[in-house]
Design an enzyme around this catalytic site. Structure first.
Site, PDB file in Angstrom:
ATOM      1  N   CYS A   1       0.821  -1.215   0.000  1.00  0.00           N
ATOM      2  CA  CYS A   1       0.000   0.000   0.000  1.00  0.00           C
ATOM      3  C   CYS A   1       0.856   1.268   0.000  1.00  0.00           C
ATOM      4  O   CYS A   1       1.506   1.545  -0.996  1.00  0.00           O
ATOM      5  CB  CYS A   1      -0.974  -0.066   1.170  1.00  0.00           C
ATOM      6  SG  CYS A   1      -2.425   0.954   0.924  1.00  0.00           S
TER       7      CYS A   1
ATOM      8  N   GLU B   1      -0.713  -8.654   5.473  1.00  0.00           N
ATOM      9  CA  GLU B   1      -0.408  -8.757   6.910  1.00  0.00           C
ATOM     10  C   GLU B   1      -1.671  -8.637   7.765  1.00  0.00           C
ATOM     11  O   GLU B   1      -1.658  -8.977   8.939  1.00  0.00           O
ATOM     12  CB  GLU B   1       0.647  -7.707   7.316  1.00  0.00           C
ATOM     13  CG  GLU B   1       0.165  -6.273   7.488  1.00  0.00           C
ATOM     14  CD  GLU B   1      -0.068  -5.514   6.171  1.00  0.00           C
ATOM     15  OE1 GLU B   1      -0.016  -6.133   5.086  1.00  0.00           O
ATOM     16  OE2 GLU B   1      -0.316  -4.294   6.255  1.00  0.00           O
TER      17      GLU B   1
ATOM     18  N   HIS C   1      -3.101  -5.474   1.737  1.00  0.00           N
ATOM     19  CA  HIS C   1      -2.408  -5.739   3.009  1.00  0.00           C
ATOM     20  C   HIS C   1      -2.479  -7.212   3.420  1.00  0.00           C
ATOM     21  O   HIS C   1      -3.300  -7.566   4.269  1.00  0.00           O
ATOM     22  CB  HIS C   1      -3.073  -4.926   4.116  1.00  0.00           C
ATOM     23  CG  HIS C   1      -2.927  -3.454   3.990  1.00  0.00           C
ATOM     24  ND1 HIS C   1      -1.907  -2.744   4.576  1.00  0.00           N
ATOM     25  CD2 HIS C   1      -3.685  -2.544   3.344  1.00  0.00           C
ATOM     26  CE1 HIS C   1      -2.035  -1.462   4.301  1.00  0.00           C
ATOM     27  NE2 HIS C   1      -3.116  -1.306   3.552  1.00  0.00           N
TER      28      HIS C   1
HETATM   29  N1  GLN Z   1      -3.749   6.355   1.084  1.00  0.00           N
HETATM   30  C1  GLN Z   1      -2.428   6.099   1.604  1.00  0.00           C
HETATM   31  C2  GLN Z   1      -1.392   6.931   0.843  1.00  0.00           C
HETATM   32  O1  GLN Z   1      -1.680   7.525  -0.125  1.00  0.00           O
HETATM   33  C3  GLN Z   1      -2.090   4.618   1.551  1.00  0.00           C
HETATM   34  C4  GLN Z   1      -3.050   3.840   2.434  1.00  0.00           C
HETATM   35  C5  GLN Z   1      -2.472   2.610   3.089  1.00  0.00           C
HETATM   36  O2  GLN Z   1      -1.267   2.408   3.140  1.00  0.00           O
HETATM   37  N2  GLN Z   1      -3.336   1.827   3.680  1.00  0.00           N
HETATM   38  O3  GLN Z   1      -0.263   6.969   1.233  1.00  0.00           O
END
Ligand code: GLN
Length: 194
Positions: free
Chosen positions: A78, A172, A170
């Site tokens: 992410c 995890e 994710h």
């Molecule tokens: N929206 C976050 C970003 O732009 C990422 C979200 C996440 O890591 N769960 O950094």
């Protein structure tokens, strides 16, 4: 085998537990000294702008980038994927800039900013894997050497190039260990890191 987990924000403990339950050692990475002797590095989720700011303050951007360029296995989940990308849509800023992809932050918009879906990802496991998305980015462009691992509803959400792995979601935060297992084998695979 020792895996570092960048400990600034996000599912640090969850990544550590998954790595440990696969029998490898996991250490939190907070400063430059912690980077010694690691065979792989996980960059958890969170807010990429906040994590980027702290990485800069702690002088971690350059040494981590150098380690990745010299062959350290790295996995960004992410926000971690955003930190690895060479291009971020509508932003001039980049962070480690080592993965030949363009990402769109918060790509699913506010309506469905968090959701869960299952998918079979051949490279990772024969079984269907639960994928958890939280204000997730997805990949809008990949370079020629990037291997797309998963496309979901027409959007690329997992990819790999050499020893760099990125996922929009994710693993995890689920009980499923397939991605962590895959990452360990990536770090183990190429010679000197056994
Ligand atoms: N929206 C976050 C970003 O732009 C990422 C979200 C996440 O890591 N769960 O950094």
């Amino acid at each position: 085998m020792k895996i570092g987990v960048l400990s600034i924000q996000g599912g640090v403990i969850e990544h550590i537990k998954h790595i440990e339950s696969l029998g490898a050692e996991a250490v939190e990475i907070k400063n430059i000294e912690d980077l010694q002797d690691i065979d792989g590095l996980i960059l958890p989720g969170g807010e990429s702008t906040a994590i980027g700011k702290i990485l800069k303050e702690r002088n971690l951007l350059k040494p981590i980038r150098e380690k990745i360029l010299s062959g350290l296995g790295v996995w960004g989940t992410c926000a971690g994927m955003i930190l690895l990308a060479e291009k971020i849509e509508n932003e001039n800023n980049t962070y480690f800039s080592v993965m030949d992809i363009k990402v769109r932050r918060n790509a699913y918009g506010s309506q469905i900013d968090s959701f869960e879906q299952e998918a079979v990802i051949d490279e990772i496991s024969k079984e269907s894997i639960p994928l958890v998305f939280i204000r997730a980015p997805y990949i809008t462009e990949v370079g020629p050497e990037v291997e797309v691992l998963c496309e979901l509803n027409g959007n690329i959400v997992a990819a790999k190039k050499d020893k760099i792995l990125v996922t929009s979601f994710h693993p995890e935060l689920t009980e499923n260990l397939s991605f962590h297992k895959y990452f360990l084998s990536m770090c183990n695979n190429q010679g000197e890191l056994q």
